[in-house]
Design a protein around this motif. Structure first.
Motif, mmCIF file in Angstrom:
data_model
loop_
_atom_site.group_PDB
_atom_site.id
_atom_site.type_symbol
_atom_site.label_atom_id
_atom_site.label_comp_id
_atom_site.label_asym_id
_atom_site.label_seq_id
_atom_site.Cartn_x
_atom_site.Cartn_y
_atom_site.Cartn_z
ATOM 1 N N THR A 197 -5.733 4.459 -2.903
ATOM 2 C CA THR A 197 -6.266 3.408 -2.045
ATOM 3 C C THR A 197 -6.848 2.262 -2.870
ATOM 4 O OG1 THR A 197 -8.459 4.473 -1.834
ATOM 5 C CG2 THR A 197 -6.772 5.065 -0.206
ATOM 6 N N ARG A 198 -7.245 2.511 -4.116
ATOM 7 C CA ARG A 198 -7.689 1.400 -4.966
ATOM 8 C C ARG A 198 -6.556 0.396 -5.153
ATOM 9 N NH1 ARG A 198 -12.202 1.910 -8.931
ATOM 10 N NH2 ARG A 198 -13.412 3.773 -8.425
ATOM 11 N N VAL A 199 -5.366 0.901 -5.412
ATOM 12 C CA VAL A 199 -4.213 0.022 -5.572
ATOM 13 C C VAL A 199 -3.923 -0.697 -4.258
ATOM 14 C CG1 VAL A 199 -1.797 -0.099 -6.248
ATOM 15 C CG2 VAL A 199 -3.302 1.590 -7.321
ATOM 16 N N ALA A 200 -4.047 0.027 -3.149
ATOM 17 C CA ALA A 200 -3.815 -0.588 -1.840
ATOM 18 C C ALA A 200 -4.829 -1.691 -1.565
ATOM 19 C CB ALA A 200 -3.874 0.476 -0.750
ATOM 20 N N PHE A 201 -6.089 -1.470 -1.927
ATOM 21 C CA PHE A 201 -7.103 -2.514 -1.754
ATOM 22 C C PHE A 201 -6.749 -3.748 -2.581
ATOM 23 C CE2 PHE A 201 -10.302 1.087 -0.943
ATOM 24 C CZ PHE A 201 -10.238 0.922 0.434
ATOM 25 N N ALA A 202 -6.374 -3.525 -3.840
ATOM 26 C CA ALA A 202 -6.029 -4.644 -4.708
ATOM 27 C C ALA A 202 -4.833 -5.403 -4.152
ATOM 28 C CB ALA A 202 -5.743 -4.148 -6.121
ATOM 29 N N TYR A 203 -3.872 -4.669 -3.610
ATOM 30 C CA TYR A 203 -2.685 -5.321 -3.056
ATOM 31 C C TYR A 203 -3.030 -6.097 -1.781
ATOM 32 C CZ TYR A 203 2.018 -6.164 -1.416
ATOM 33 O OH TYR A 203 3.166 -6.784 -0.986
ATOM 34 N N ALA A 204 -3.800 -5.491 -0.899
ATOM 35 C CA ALA A 204 -4.171 -6.162 0.351
ATOM 36 C C ALA A 204 -4.994 -7.414 0.094
ATOM 37 C CB ALA A 204 -4.944 -5.207 1.245
ATOM 38 N N ALA A 205 -5.801 -7.397 -0.973
ATOM 39 C CA ALA A 205 -6.620 -8.572 -1.300
ATOM 40 C C ALA A 205 -5.784 -9.693 -1.907
ATOM 41 C CB ALA A 205 -7.738 -8.179 -2.260
ATOM 42 N N SER A 206 -4.765 -9.334 -2.673
ATOM 43 C CA SER A 206 -3.977 -10.354 -3.373
ATOM 44 C C SER A 206 -2.723 -10.783 -2.609
ATOM 45 C CB SER A 206 -3.577 -9.850 -4.765
ATOM 46 O OG SER A 206 -2.835 -8.639 -4.678
ATOM 47 N N LEU A 216 -0.928 -2.849 -18.471
ATOM 48 C CA LEU A 216 -0.592 -3.074 -17.061
ATOM 49 C C LEU A 216 -0.756 -1.820 -16.218
ATOM 50 C CD1 LEU A 216 2.579 -5.313 -17.530
ATOM 51 C CD2 LEU A 216 0.214 -6.021 -17.159
ATOM 52 N N MET A 217 -1.458 -0.809 -16.740
ATOM 53 C CA MET A 217 -1.605 0.458 -16.031
ATOM 54 C C MET A 217 -2.954 0.607 -15.332
ATOM 55 S SD MET A 217 0.290 2.927 -18.817
ATOM 56 C CE MET A 217 -0.198 4.447 -17.999
ATOM 57 N N ALA A 218 -3.839 -0.371 -15.457
ATOM 58 C CA ALA A 218 -5.108 -0.327 -14.732
ATOM 59 C C ALA A 218 -4.854 -0.574 -13.242
ATOM 60 C CB ALA A 218 -6.075 -1.366 -15.288
ATOM 61 N N TRP A 219 -5.702 -0.005 -12.396
ATOM 62 C CA TRP A 219 -5.386 -0.017 -10.966
ATOM 63 C C TRP A 219 -5.249 -1.402 -10.354
ATOM 64 C CZ3 TRP A 219 -8.925 -1.792 -7.285
ATOM 65 C CH2 TRP A 219 -10.270 -1.870 -7.676
ATOM 66 N N PRO A 220 -6.026 -2.417 -10.758
ATOM 67 C CA PRO A 220 -5.764 -3.735 -10.163
ATOM 68 C C PRO A 220 -4.384 -4.278 -10.527
ATOM 69 C CG PRO A 220 -7.967 -3.650 -11.131
ATOM 70 C CD PRO A 220 -7.234 -2.443 -11.619
ATOM 71 N N GLU A 221 -3.909 -3.949 -11.738
ATOM 72 C CA GLU A 221 -2.601 -4.422 -12.180
ATOM 73 C C GLU A 221 -1.466 -3.711 -11.445
ATOM 74 O OE1 GLU A 221 -2.056 -6.879 -14.173
ATOM 75 O OE2 GLU A 221 -4.150 -7.226 -14.727
ATOM 76 N N LEU A 222 -1.697 -2.479 -11.010
ATOM 77 C CA LEU A 222 -0.642 -1.727 -10.337
ATOM 78 C C LEU A 222 -0.241 -2.357 -9.005
ATOM 79 C CD1 LEU A 222 -1.776 1.948 -11.040
ATOM 80 C CD2 LEU A 222 -0.068 0.593 -12.265
ATOM 81 N N ALA A 223 -1.098 -3.227 -8.469
ATOM 82 C CA ALA A 223 -0.739 -3.934 -7.241
ATOM 83 C C ALA A 223 0.500 -4.799 -7.440
ATOM 84 C CB ALA A 223 -1.910 -4.793 -6.771
#
Length: 281
Positions: free
Chosen positions: A100-109, A69-76
């Motif tokens: 910002t990778r985490v922020a992108f993943a969060y904003a998308a989901s 669960l430590m990959a950046w998409p999962e951190l969202a």
């Protein structure tokens, strides 16, 4: 140090930096990847007008590692758990660099949960299809004293494939992140440890499918901050990030590199304060 329980039961930590500020908290995602968020400081005094909730990502600082669960998409998912911990509702986010990778993943989901999103010097070559001008920015500084050692190390830099190898060469790359490579820059490079196992895990997953396209559904107000002399990211790819969102703008901080709140604190605050509703007038 305050904590919260994430979606899988993991206990994660965050710093609360408020300097007696009032108002809703501003959630802050550090970069690195996997650098201790101490390097952010108080974001040039932004904590005096908005409480800063600075997340320690999994495996960094006081937050424990948590396997796959430590990959950046999962951190969202941790950002969403933090939102709920803070009371729910829409939230404001500020993310720097790899954060910002985490922020992108969060904003998308979770687009409905983001009110304002500030993206500070986001690396974007994996997300936008524009000319990468970072090499030209590097070559334009070939007369600086650090450049010969950097140029000699380029083959090793290109061959590095692990966080440990990259970190061993970090001192040669560091000047690329600064508009001016001076004592202030050297001192800041020493702030905030890197957690190399967490960095490896951070990049262990591919870019989520259609991530750029999905960001178009995020109706948040978005501000992209670019450093005019940020040779780590280039300038054109960073500015192109704003085009991924329907309600966005971009500001170039003149003379700054990858850490504009350090090199140009007044210019940084002049851009960020009114965006977050904290215009100093």
């Amino acid at each position: 140090m305050p904590t919260f329980t994430s979606h899988d039961g993991a206990i994660l930590h965050y710093d609360l930096i408020d300097d007696e500020a009032c108002g809703e908290p501003l959630v802050v995602l550090a970069g690195g990847a996997a650098r201790h968020p101490a390097y952010l400081g108080d974001l040039a005094g932004l904590s005096s007008v908005r409480p800063l909730v600075v997340l320690h990502q999994r495996g960094v600082g006081e937050s424990a590692e948590a396997g796959p669960l430590m990959a950046w998409p999962e951190l969202a998912h941790d950002v969403e758990a933090l939102r709920r911990h803070l009371g729910g509702g829409q939230q404001d986010l500020l993310a720097h660099s790899a954060g910002t990778r985490v922020a992108f993943a969060y904003a998308a989901s979770h687009p409905q949960h983001v009110r304002r999103l500030c993206l500070v010097t986001p690396p974007a070559d994996y997300l936008v299809d524009v000319e990468d001008d970072s090499r030209a920015m590097v070559m334009a500084r070939s007369d600086e004293e650090w450049f010969p050692a950097f140029a000699e190390a380029v083959p090793a830099l290109e061959a590095a494939s692990t966080p440990q190898e990259h970190r061993a060469l970090a001192h040669l790359i560091a000047p690329l992140a600064w508009g001016t490579w001076d004592e202030q820059a050297r001192a800041h490079e020493a702030v905030g440890d890197f957690y190399l196992d967490a960095a490896g895990a951070f990049f262990s997953a591919p870019v989520p499918e259609a991530l750029a396209e999905r960001l178009a559904s995020c109706g948040a107000q978005v501000l992209v901050l670019a450093g005019e002399r940020d040779a780590l990211t280039g300038l054109k790819p960073v500015l192109a990030v704003a085009d991924l969102f329907p309600r966005s703008g971009a500001v170039v901080i003149e003379g700054a590199g990858h850490y504009p709140w350090v090199e140009r604190p007044e210019d940084f605050r002049s851009a960020v304060d009114p965006f977050f509703g904290t215009d100093r007038g």
